[in-house]
Design an enzyme around this catalytic site. Structure first.
Site, PDB file in Angstrom:
ATOM      1  N   HIS A  95      21.010  37.131  51.030  1.00  0.00           N
ATOM      2  CA  HIS A  95      21.795  36.270  52.293  1.00  0.00           C
ATOM      3  C   HIS A  95      23.383  35.761  51.812  1.00  0.00           C
ATOM      4  O   HIS A  95      24.299  36.007  52.715  1.00  0.00           O
ATOM      5  CB  HIS A  95      21.056  35.151  52.724  1.00  0.00           C
ATOM      6  N   GLU A  98      25.552  38.699  52.055  1.00  0.00           N
ATOM      7  CA  GLU A  98      25.689  38.927  53.713  1.00  0.00           C
ATOM      8  C   GLU A  98      27.076  38.252  53.954  1.00  0.00           C
ATOM      9  O   GLU A  98      27.935  38.730  54.653  1.00  0.00           O
ATOM     10  CB  GLU A  98      24.650  38.653  54.404  1.00  0.00           C
ATOM     11  N   HIS A  99      27.105  37.022  53.550  1.00  0.00           N
ATOM     12  CA  HIS A  99      28.283  36.179  53.876  1.00  0.00           C
ATOM     13  C   HIS A  99      29.447  36.655  53.415  1.00  0.00           C
ATOM     14  O   HIS A  99      30.445  36.634  53.925  1.00  0.00           O
ATOM     15  CB  HIS A  99      28.036  34.733  53.484  1.00  0.00           C
ATOM     16  N   GLU A 175      24.389  25.277  54.843  1.00  0.00           N
ATOM     17  CA  GLU A 175      23.649  25.961  56.010  1.00  0.00           C
ATOM     18  C   GLU A 175      22.070  25.749  55.775  1.00  0.00           C
ATOM     19  O   GLU A 175      21.499  25.401  56.960  1.00  0.00           O
ATOM     20  CB  GLU A 175      24.061  27.542  55.997  1.00  0.00           C
TER      21      GLU A 175
END
Length: 502
Positions: A95, A98-99, A175
């Site tokens: 993840h 992905e950022h 997040e």
């Protein structure tokens, strides 16, 4: 960007609607013959433009899904890597990368790609799951080759310095704080998954454990990027008003120039042992305003199940808890008036094990214990008496309709194929899914229900308002719609936890 906790993929149909089905005892009467809607669905499928697939010299598979209804195109690039492929101790790296993919490259500074999409009124996003990571843009068709150029560029030219990586690590930690640490339902979901998957990496949250996320480094990101973000580990989906040969030319001029730089190898993960005991987890928090209960069963997936099991589980979920005509809704909401919402669904688009879930929330004076007992009684009745041929045919009819609606969404169709190809299925297997659904029998549904809906294969999770530790005391809060007896939307199960890029 979206991180899917649990499985980002529910079985194929669930991209359009959450399906459920219930088992019934073996019936003497055969399943009714395929009704007219099935023939209509087959005819509609036959009229769709043909899907084209080809592979570039560097190993990138390209799939073209023609859709001539509007001059719009969706580009999706799916990498065959997700959080379940992470090295132990580096949870969250999939993840995190992905950022980082939205940062600058050697050829385009940070923000240029997203700015180009926004300038032409397009949409973009990305999502990470256990088994894949995907990026997409939906733009006017004349902008396709430019988007392909941007996406191909960041497949090999991403610039990862400490100045880029470390601030973004703080972003994913924030997040996690917002979407997990401050959300009791998400915390319960993590606890359920950790209890259900005792050995599989599916028990680790997609977003990662905080202590491990805090240690992710630039070197970790580069190593992950170099190993997995190679064209031979990806699938390009182009859906829209395009010609396959034109797409081939554009793909060769853009993605075809990216060098194959790694061989990720087979996706071998630790497997779950045979479950031996039912497990329970409860979370009580002052922020909880509506108590709820869910029971998650370890289930075979589309990839590791026997032929027909995933299709039977889809239909079982529909019969048991797939809407206002389902057994759970009729019993708990209509007849007994205990629940504000209830249902069941199956998550089976996975390389390893899937999940079958039931859920309920109380209403009025009913307690969480009341709805949990009523749910257990309906499951027991289904296992004892079995599903009927009429229930099965009605469930199949709902599947047919959902597939028609699915075809109305360009992005949903691309997601359907992208998820399947990313876990190892083929285009033919996706296309034959409706026929496999039609072939499911009452006996198959009842057999898979008896196999999966066993207490020893389950984890029951309870979400309780602050100060309560006993489900017998948990009721809908005074003044809430549930307390007033207003049923919740039966088609809205607890949403999988996610992080959405804004």
């Amino acid at each position: 960007m979206t991180v899917s906790a649990r499985r980002s993929g529910v079985c194929l149909l669930a991209l359009a609607a959450v399906l459920s089905l219930q088992p019934a005892r073996a019936q003497e009467s055969p399943t009714p013959p395929v009704a007219a809607p099935a023939a209509a669905a087959v005819e509609a499928q036959a009229k769709r433009p043909a899907i084209t697939s080809f592979t570039l010299e560097n190993g990138l598979q390209v799939v073209v899904l023609p859709d001539r209804r509007a001059p719009v195109v969706t580009q999706m690039i799916w990498y065959k890597v997700g959080s379940a492929d992470e090295e132990r101790g580096q949870s969250g790296i999939a993840h995190f990368l992905e950022h980082l993919m939205f940062k600058g490259t050697r050829n385009h500074p940070a923000g240029e790609f997203s700015g180009a999409v926004a300038a032409i009124g397009g949409e973009e996003n990305a999502f990470t799951s256990y088994d894949y990571t995907a990026y997409y843009q939906q733009v006017p068709v004349e902008a396709l080759e430019r988007m392909m150029g941007f996406e191909a560029d960041r497949m090999e030219n991403l610039v990862l310095t400490d100045e880029v990586v470390l601030p973004e690590r703080n972003v994913i930690l924030e997040e996690r704080g917002m979407r997990i640490d401050n959300e009791p339902g998400a915390q319960l979901g993590e606890a359920i998954d950790a209890a259900l998957f005792q050995n599989s990496p599916y028990g680790t949250p997609v977003i990662g454990w905080r202590g491990e996320m805090e240690k992710l480094s630039r070197d970790d990101a580069i190593r992950f990027y170099d190993k997995y973000y190679t064209p031979n580990n990806a699938t390009l989906l182009i859906a829209g008003d395009v010609d396959a040969e034109a797409v081939r030319g554009m793909a060769e001029r853009t993605f075809g120039q990216v060098k194959r730089r790694a061989e990720p190898g087979p996706r071998l993960r630790p497997q779950e042992p045979a479950p031996l005991a039912a497990r329970e987890v409860s979370l009580s928090d002052a922020r909880v305003t509506q108590p709820s209960v869910q029971t998650v069963y370890l289930a075979p997936s589309e990839m590791n199940g026997k032929p027909g099991e995933a299709e039977a589980l889809d239909l079982l979920a529909d019969i048991l808890g797939g809407g206002t005509t389902s057994r759970l809704y009729r019993a708990l909401v209509v007849e007994k008036g205990l629940a504000a919402g209830t249902g069941a669904y199956y998550q089976g688009t996975a390389i390893d094990d899937g999940q079958f879930i039931t859920y309920a929330t109380p209403r009025g004076e009913a307690t969480l214990a009341d709805v949990e007992t009523a749910t257990e009684e309906e499951v027991a009745r289904l296992l004892r008496d079995g599903v009927t041929a009429e229930e099965l045919e009605a469930a199949k009819n709902r599947v047919r309709k959902a597939l028609i609606y699915l075809a109305d969404s360009q992005t949903a169709m691309a997601r359907r194929y992208g998820a399947a190809l990313s876990i190892g299925q083929t285009i033919d297997e996706v296309d034959s899914w409706p026929a496999r659904i039609e072939a499911v029998t009452v006996d198959q549904v009842n057999a898979v229900a008896r196999e999966v809906l066993q207490a020893k294969r389950s984890v029951t999770g309870r979400l309780l308002p602050g100060g309560l530790s006993d489900e017998a005391d948990a009721k809908a809060p005074a003044g809430s719609p549930a307390a007033a007896g207003i049923p919740a939307d039966p088609n809205s199960p607890p949403a999988p936890v996610g992080d959405t890029r804004s």
